[in-house]
Design an enzyme around this catalytic site. Structure first.
Site, short mmCIF file in Angstrom:
data_model
loop_
_atom_site.label_atom_id
_atom_site.label_comp_id
_atom_site.label_asym_id
_atom_site.label_seq_id
_atom_site.Cartn_x
_atom_site.Cartn_y
_atom_site.Cartn_z
N LYS A 11 0.82 -1.22 0.00
CA LYS A 11 0.00 0.00 0.00
C LYS A 11 0.86 1.27 0.00
O LYS A 11 0.48 2.24 -0.64
CB LYS A 11 -1.05 -0.01 1.11
CG LYS A 11 -0.52 -0.01 2.51
CD LYS A 11 -1.66 -0.17 3.52
CE LYS A 11 -1.13 -0.57 4.88
NZ LYS A 11 -0.15 0.35 5.48
N ARG A 86 -7.60 2.37 10.94
CA ARG A 86 -7.40 0.92 11.06
C ARG A 86 -8.43 0.29 11.99
O ARG A 86 -8.48 -0.93 12.11
CB ARG A 86 -6.01 0.64 11.65
CG ARG A 86 -4.91 0.46 10.63
CD ARG A 86 -3.59 0.50 11.37
NE ARG A 86 -2.57 -0.32 10.81
CZ ARG A 86 -1.59 0.10 10.00
NH1 ARG A 86 -1.57 1.34 9.57
NH2 ARG A 86 -0.66 -0.72 9.61
N ARG A 125 11.17 -8.84 2.94
CA ARG A 125 11.45 -7.43 3.23
C ARG A 125 12.28 -7.31 4.50
O ARG A 125 13.14 -6.43 4.61
CB ARG A 125 10.14 -6.66 3.38
CG ARG A 125 10.32 -5.20 3.71
CD ARG A 125 9.04 -4.42 3.58
NE ARG A 125 8.28 -4.41 4.82
CZ ARG A 125 7.06 -3.86 4.96
NH1 ARG A 125 6.48 -3.28 3.92
NH2 ARG A 125 6.43 -3.87 6.10
N ARG A 131 13.36 -3.77 9.45
CA ARG A 131 12.31 -3.16 10.28
C ARG A 131 12.10 -4.04 11.49
O ARG A 131 11.99 -5.24 11.37
CB ARG A 131 11.00 -3.06 9.47
CG ARG A 131 10.81 -1.72 8.81
CD ARG A 131 9.56 -1.70 7.96
NE ARG A 131 8.32 -1.89 8.69
CZ ARG A 131 7.13 -1.49 8.24
NH1 ARG A 131 7.04 -0.86 7.09
NH2 ARG A 131 6.03 -1.71 8.92
N ARG A 142 0.46 -8.75 13.31
CA ARG A 142 -0.04 -7.62 12.51
C ARG A 142 -1.12 -8.10 11.52
O ARG A 142 -2.11 -7.41 11.30
CB ARG A 142 1.12 -6.94 11.77
CG ARG A 142 2.01 -6.13 12.74
CD ARG A 142 3.39 -5.83 12.17
NE ARG A 142 3.35 -5.02 10.97
CZ ARG A 142 4.22 -5.12 9.97
NH1 ARG A 142 5.21 -6.01 10.03
NH2 ARG A 142 4.13 -4.33 8.93
P1 AMP Z 1 2.43 0.58 8.56
O1 AMP Z 1 3.68 1.13 8.00
O2 AMP Z 1 1.19 1.20 7.98
O3 AMP Z 1 2.39 -0.93 8.49
O4 AMP Z 1 2.41 0.95 10.13
C1 AMP Z 1 3.43 0.51 10.99
C2 AMP Z 1 2.97 0.52 12.42
O5 AMP Z 1 2.60 1.85 12.82
C3 AMP Z 1 1.75 -0.34 12.73
O6 AMP Z 1 2.05 -1.71 12.91
C4 AMP Z 1 1.25 0.32 14.01
O7 AMP Z 1 2.05 -0.04 15.11
C5 AMP Z 1 1.51 1.80 13.71
N1 AMP Z 1 0.34 2.43 13.07
C6 AMP Z 1 0.26 2.94 11.81
N2 AMP Z 1 -0.96 3.41 11.55
C7 AMP Z 1 -1.70 3.21 12.67
C8 AMP Z 1 -3.05 3.46 13.02
N3 AMP Z 1 -3.91 4.03 12.16
N4 AMP Z 1 -3.45 3.12 14.27
C9 AMP Z 1 -2.61 2.56 15.15
N5 AMP Z 1 -1.33 2.27 14.88
C10 AMP Z 1 -0.87 2.58 13.64
#
Ligand code: AMP
Length: 189
Positions: A11, A86, A125, A131, A142
């Site tokens: 995404k 989310r 990745r 990461r 996740r």
């Molecule tokens: P992402 O890069 O979108 O996978 O986000 C990485 C991490 O950031 C997630 O696993 C959460 O720990 C945190 N995170 C990102 N967006 C949100 C959200 N809308 N609500 C809560 N935690 C978030």
């Protein structure tokens, strides 16, 4: 516009491409958190605990961050939000922000892929990016959170009639083509 997808669905990559095409800013909550973690801000220190465990950062932190970001002037002509909302509670919060700004969502794009494919991609990745949240147990968590919480978000937007689903399997270009076809009227230059 929103882009929603499970971890590893690509995404972030697609969000950048769509934002270039539409000429609107892409805002990724994950990226904002990661940059705060990197520069060790109080927000980053708080968020890191949750991110490393693959948990959602609490709404008390996340919602305010999103509200502040959407208060900046570069979103006046539209934006693409990646990684938020989310949870259904975050939908309500976003609705309130948009109402005060006199803005509305045009489209919610969901990228889909099955868990086996996502797991394989994320483990790949992990080797490249290091990461902290790309270990197998954390990835599993996740993905579980996505199914438990974020699919309900997708269902709500489907009810509102603004959801478009695109299969996230294939090369980056193939997926971008599919996105463009799916949203051809919106994405026409
Ligand atoms: P992402 O890069 O979108 O996978 O986000 C990485 C991490 O950031 C997630 O696993 C959460 O720990 C945190 N995170 C990102 N967006 C949100 C959200 N809308 N609500 C809560 N935690 C978030």
């Amino acid at each position: 516009m929103l882009i929603i997808g499970p971890p590893g669905s690509g995404k972030g990559t697609q969000a950048e491409r769509i934002s270039e095409r539409l000429g609107v800013v892409a805002i990724s909550t994950g990226d904002i958190f990661r940059s705060n973690v990197k520069s060790e801000t109080p927000l980053g220190v708080e968020a890191k605990k949750y991110m490393d465990a693959g948990d959602f950062v609490p709404d008390s932190v996340t919602n305010k961050m999103v509200r502040d970001r959407l208060g900046e002037s570069d979103v006046d002509d539209g934006f693409l939000l990646d990684g938020y909302p989310r949870t259904t509670a975050q939908i309500d919060y976003l609705d309130e922000i948009l109402a005060t700004r006199n803005q509305r969502l045009d489209v919610v794009l969901q990228l889909t892929a099955d868990d086996g494919e996502l797991m394989a991609r994320l483990l790949g990745r992990a080797k490249e990016t290091r990461r902290n949240d790309d270990t197998e147990a954390v990835i599993r968590h996740r993905l579980d959170l996505y199914h438990e919480q974020t699919e309900a978000v997708v269902a709500k937007y489907a009810e509102r009639g603004i959801l478009t689903r695109v299969e996230g399997i294939g090369t980056v270009d193939e997926v971008t083509e599919r996105v463009i076809l799916a949203g051809h009227s919106l994405l026409r230059p």
